[in-house]
Design a protein around this motif. Structure first.
Motif, PDB file in Angstrom:
ATOM      1  N   ASN A 182      81.572  55.055  19.922  1.00  0.00           N
ATOM      2  CA  ASN A 182      81.668  53.667  19.437  1.00  0.00           C
ATOM      3  C   ASN A 182      82.030  53.585  17.963  1.00  0.00           C
ATOM      4  N   GLN A 183      82.501  54.668  17.402  1.00  0.00           N
ATOM      5  CA  GLN A 183      82.920  54.647  16.001  1.00  0.00           C
ATOM      6  C   GLN A 183      84.182  53.774  15.872  1.00  0.00           C
ATOM      7  N   ILE A 184      84.255  52.990  14.817  1.00  0.00           N
ATOM      8  CA  ILE A 184      85.447  52.167  14.601  1.00  0.00           C
ATOM      9  C   ILE A 184      86.421  52.962  13.741  1.00  0.00           C
ATOM     10  N   LEU A 185      87.543  53.337  14.332  1.00  0.00           N
ATOM     11  CA  LEU A 185      88.503  54.177  13.615  1.00  0.00           C
ATOM     12  C   LEU A 185      89.369  53.343  12.674  1.00  0.00           C
ATOM     13  N   PRO A 186      89.801  53.968  11.558  1.00  0.00           N
ATOM     14  CA  PRO A 186      90.666  53.237  10.630  1.00  0.00           C
ATOM     15  C   PRO A 186      91.932  52.736  11.327  1.00  0.00           C
ATOM     16  N   SER A 187      92.284  51.502  11.045  1.00  0.00           N
ATOM     17  CA  SER A 187      93.493  50.870  11.582  1.00  0.00           C
ATOM     18  C   SER A 187      93.475  50.666  13.096  1.00  0.00           C
ATOM     19  N   SER A 188      92.300  50.838  13.701  1.00  0.00           N
ATOM     20  CA  SER A 188      92.208  50.610  15.148  1.00  0.00           C
ATOM     21  C   SER A 188      92.152  49.107  15.417  1.00  0.00           C
ATOM     22  N   ILE A 189      92.284  48.734  16.678  1.00  0.00           N
ATOM     23  CA  ILE A 189      92.198  47.317  17.059  1.00  0.00           C
ATOM     24  C   ILE A 189      90.847  46.765  16.624  1.00  0.00           C
ATOM     25  N   GLU A 190      89.787  47.571  16.811  1.00  0.00           N
ATOM     26  CA  GLU A 190      88.432  47.106  16.460  1.00  0.00           C
ATOM     27  C   GLU A 190      88.340  46.812  14.960  1.00  0.00           C
ATOM     28  N   GLU A 191      88.965  47.674  14.153  1.00  0.00           N
ATOM     29  CA  GLU A 191      88.908  47.438  12.712  1.00  0.00           C
ATOM     30  C   GLU A 191      89.731  46.193  12.341  1.00  0.00           C
ATOM     31  N   LYS A 192      90.867  46.015  13.018  1.00  0.00           N
ATOM     32  CA  LYS A 192      91.708  44.839  12.732  1.00  0.00           C
ATOM     33  C   LYS A 192      90.997  43.553  13.122  1.00  0.00           C
ATOM     34  N   LEU A 193      90.189  43.616  14.191  1.00  0.00           N
ATOM     35  CA  LEU A 193      89.427  42.419  14.606  1.00  0.00           C
ATOM     36  C   LEU A 193      88.521  41.954  13.472  1.00  0.00           C
ATOM     37  N   ILE A 194      87.859  42.910  12.831  1.00  0.00           N
ATOM     38  CA  ILE A 194      86.954  42.564  11.722  1.00  0.00           C
ATOM     39  C   ILE A 194      87.777  42.105  10.519  1.00  0.00           C
ATOM     40  N   PHE A 195      88.850  42.848  10.253  1.00  0.00           N
ATOM     41  CA  PHE A 195      89.692  42.554   9.088  1.00  0.00           C
ATOM     42  C   PHE A 195      90.263  41.130   9.157  1.00  0.00           C
ATOM     43  N   TYR A 196      90.881  40.802  10.310  1.00  0.00           N
ATOM     44  CA  TYR A 196      91.538  39.490  10.406  1.00  0.00           C
ATOM     45  C   TYR A 196      90.543  38.346  10.573  1.00  0.00           C
ATOM     46  N   LYS A 197      89.326  38.668  10.989  1.00  0.00           N
ATOM     47  CA  LYS A 197      88.303  37.631  11.100  1.00  0.00           C
ATOM     48  C   LYS A 197      87.946  37.107   9.702  1.00  0.00           C
ATOM     49  N   ASN A 198      88.024  37.994   8.739  1.00  0.00           N
ATOM     50  CA  ASN A 198      87.595  37.643   7.380  1.00  0.00           C
ATOM     51  C   ASN A 198      88.755  37.362   6.435  1.00  0.00           C
ATOM     52  N   ILE A 199      89.962  37.281   6.987  1.00  0.00           N
ATOM     53  CA  ILE A 199      91.116  37.085   6.102  1.00  0.00           C
ATOM     54  C   ILE A 199      91.283  35.596   5.759  1.00  0.00           C
ATOM     55  N   ASP A 200      91.791  35.320   4.595  1.00  0.00           N
ATOM     56  CA  ASP A 200      92.212  33.941   4.289  1.00  0.00           C
ATOM     57  C   ASP A 200      93.372  34.021   3.309  1.00  0.00           C
ATOM     58  N   SER A 201      93.987  32.881   3.031  1.00  0.00           N
ATOM     59  CA  SER A 201      95.245  32.906   2.268  1.00  0.00           C
ATOM     60  C   SER A 201      95.055  33.371   0.828  1.00  0.00           C
ATOM     61  N   SER A 202      93.797  33.441   0.351  1.00  0.00           N
ATOM     62  CA  SER A 202      93.597  33.893  -1.033  1.00  0.00           C
ATOM     63  C   SER A 202      93.688  35.425  -1.137  1.00  0.00           C
ATOM     64  N   LYS A 203      93.665  36.105   0.015  1.00  0.00           N
ATOM     65  CA  LYS A 203      93.658  37.578  -0.011  1.00  0.00           C
ATOM     66  C   LYS A 203      95.083  38.135   0.058  1.00  0.00           C
ATOM     67  N   ILE A 204      95.207  39.345  -0.427  1.00  0.00           N
ATOM     68  CA  ILE A 204      96.506  40.029  -0.384  1.00  0.00           C
ATOM     69  C   ILE A 204      96.370  41.200   0.578  1.00  0.00           C
ATOM     70  N   ILE A 205      97.336  41.388   1.462  1.00  0.00           N
ATOM     71  CA  ILE A 205      97.276  42.528   2.387  1.00  0.00           C
ATOM     72  C   ILE A 205      98.228  43.604   1.884  1.00  0.00           C
ATOM     73  N   ILE A 206      97.667  44.794   1.619  1.00  0.00           N
ATOM     74  CA  ILE A 206      98.506  45.918   1.196  1.00  0.00           C
ATOM     75  C   ILE A 206      98.321  47.032   2.228  1.00  0.00           C
ATOM     76  N   LYS A 207      99.415  47.500   2.781  1.00  0.00           N
ATOM     77  CA  LYS A 207      99.307  48.556   3.793  1.00  0.00           C
ATOM     78  C   LYS A 207      99.357  49.920   3.142  1.00  0.00           C
ATOM     79  N   GLU A 208      98.542  50.837   3.638  1.00  0.00           N
ATOM     80  CA  GLU A 208      98.571  52.209   3.132  1.00  0.00           C
ATOM     81  C   GLU A 208      98.747  53.155   4.306  1.00  0.00           C
TER      82      GLU A 208
END
Ligand code: SF4
Length: 287
Positions: A195-221
């Motif tokens: 049940n570990q959440i792997l980096p860039s996995s769907i599970e991690e994106k679910l958390i990431f996009y849940k907390n996103i708003d237009s004031s944030k900047i998305i930088i891909k690495e």
């Protein structure tokens, strides 16, 4: 008007344009996409569509995720290319369900955000939509909002609102073909048993996009798909002080091994290419 929605990237600008053109019409979003696999990806796209509809103040209805029924509808068409007969069956299903929902809600018009997607055949969607409209005495609203500067404006809306941009259409068949041509693993279907959440996995994106708003900047690495986040080293069952170097990785939870070689303060284990480096050596190397 009932608007079938496939994803936020396609629907956000499409809804904005519909609202501009049909300013007297109340728009209702309908997310019905049982084609999306795996289920986590379905939840991710739904979550982002909800966020987009909240920004636009548009009501949203979620359809049923009847994945097995969808598989039955495309049976025998699994090997079809994108834009082929499997996609026709997929459009049939999604627009048919939209029509049923429109009838249930007593809505007289319907359309789909699939019309703005560059990888979808507008002609095919137009034919299916018009046939269904004629059969059920409804109006199918065909609009080409992607021509002209539409695609550019759509991209701007995606950037401004930080919408989740998926990189495959939705079904397992298109995804398999795409990853095969890219010579990549289908890691969207991986689920760690811990049940570990792997980096860039769907599970991690679910958390990431849940907390996103237009004031944030998305930088891909770029980084390894799999990396060890923590670990410990024991010698004869006694844990010794250690640090796990960034980007270390291992396919197992526990690895026992013996030192094969000791060269220049680096111990090479006989398992999984593990190296144990003295702190003194590391400090010099990282100086
Ligand atoms: S490629 Fe897209 S449109 Fe075609 S069947 Fe798969 S999910 Fe449906």
């Amino acid at each position: 008007m009932l608007v079938h929605i496939c994803c936020s990237v396609d629907s956000h600008y499409f809804l904005e344009e519909l609202r501009r053109e049909f300013s007297n019409e109340k728009l209702i979003g309908f997310f019905y996409d049982p084609n999306i696999h795996p289920y986590g990806e379905y939840l991710l796209r739904l979550q982002d569509v909800k966020r987009s509809c909240e920004i636009l103040n548009i009501d949203l209805i979620e359809g049923i995720y009847n994945y097995e029924a969808w598989l039955d509808k495309v049976r025998g068409l699994e090997d079809e290319p994108e834009k082929g007969e499997r996609c026709t069956a997929c459009f049939d299903d999604r627009l048919n369900e939209t029509v049923q929902k429109a009838i249930e809600l007593d809505e007289k018009s319907f359309t789909t955000s699939l019309l703005i997607s560059p990888l979808k055949s507008q002609e095919k969607l137009k034919k299916i939509g018009n046939d269904l409209a004629q059969k059920h005495n409804l109006n199918f609203i065909f609009r080409d909002y992607r021509s002209g500067k539409g695609a550019e404006k759509q991209n701007q809306a995606v950037k401004i609102n930080k919408l989740y941009r998926q990189d495959y259409c939705g079904c397992i068949f298109a995804l398999s073909k795409q990853r095969e041509s890219q010579n990549k693993l289908i890691d969207e279907t991986f689920s760690p048993i811990t049940n570990q959440i792997l980096p860039s996995s769907i599970e991690e994106k679910l958390i990431f996009y849940k907390n996103i708003d237009s004031s944030k900047i998305i930088i891909k690495e770029s980084f390894l798909n799999y990396r060890l986040l923590s670990g410990k080293v024991s010698i004869n069952n006694i844990t010794v002080p250690s640090r796990i170097i960034f980007y270390s990785h291992s396919e197992r939870n526990n690895i026992s091994g013996k030192i094969d070689y000791l060269i220049d303060e680096v111990a090479y284990l006989n398992r999984e290419n593990i190296k144990i480096i003295s702190l003194q050596k590391l400090n010099v190397a990282f100086k």
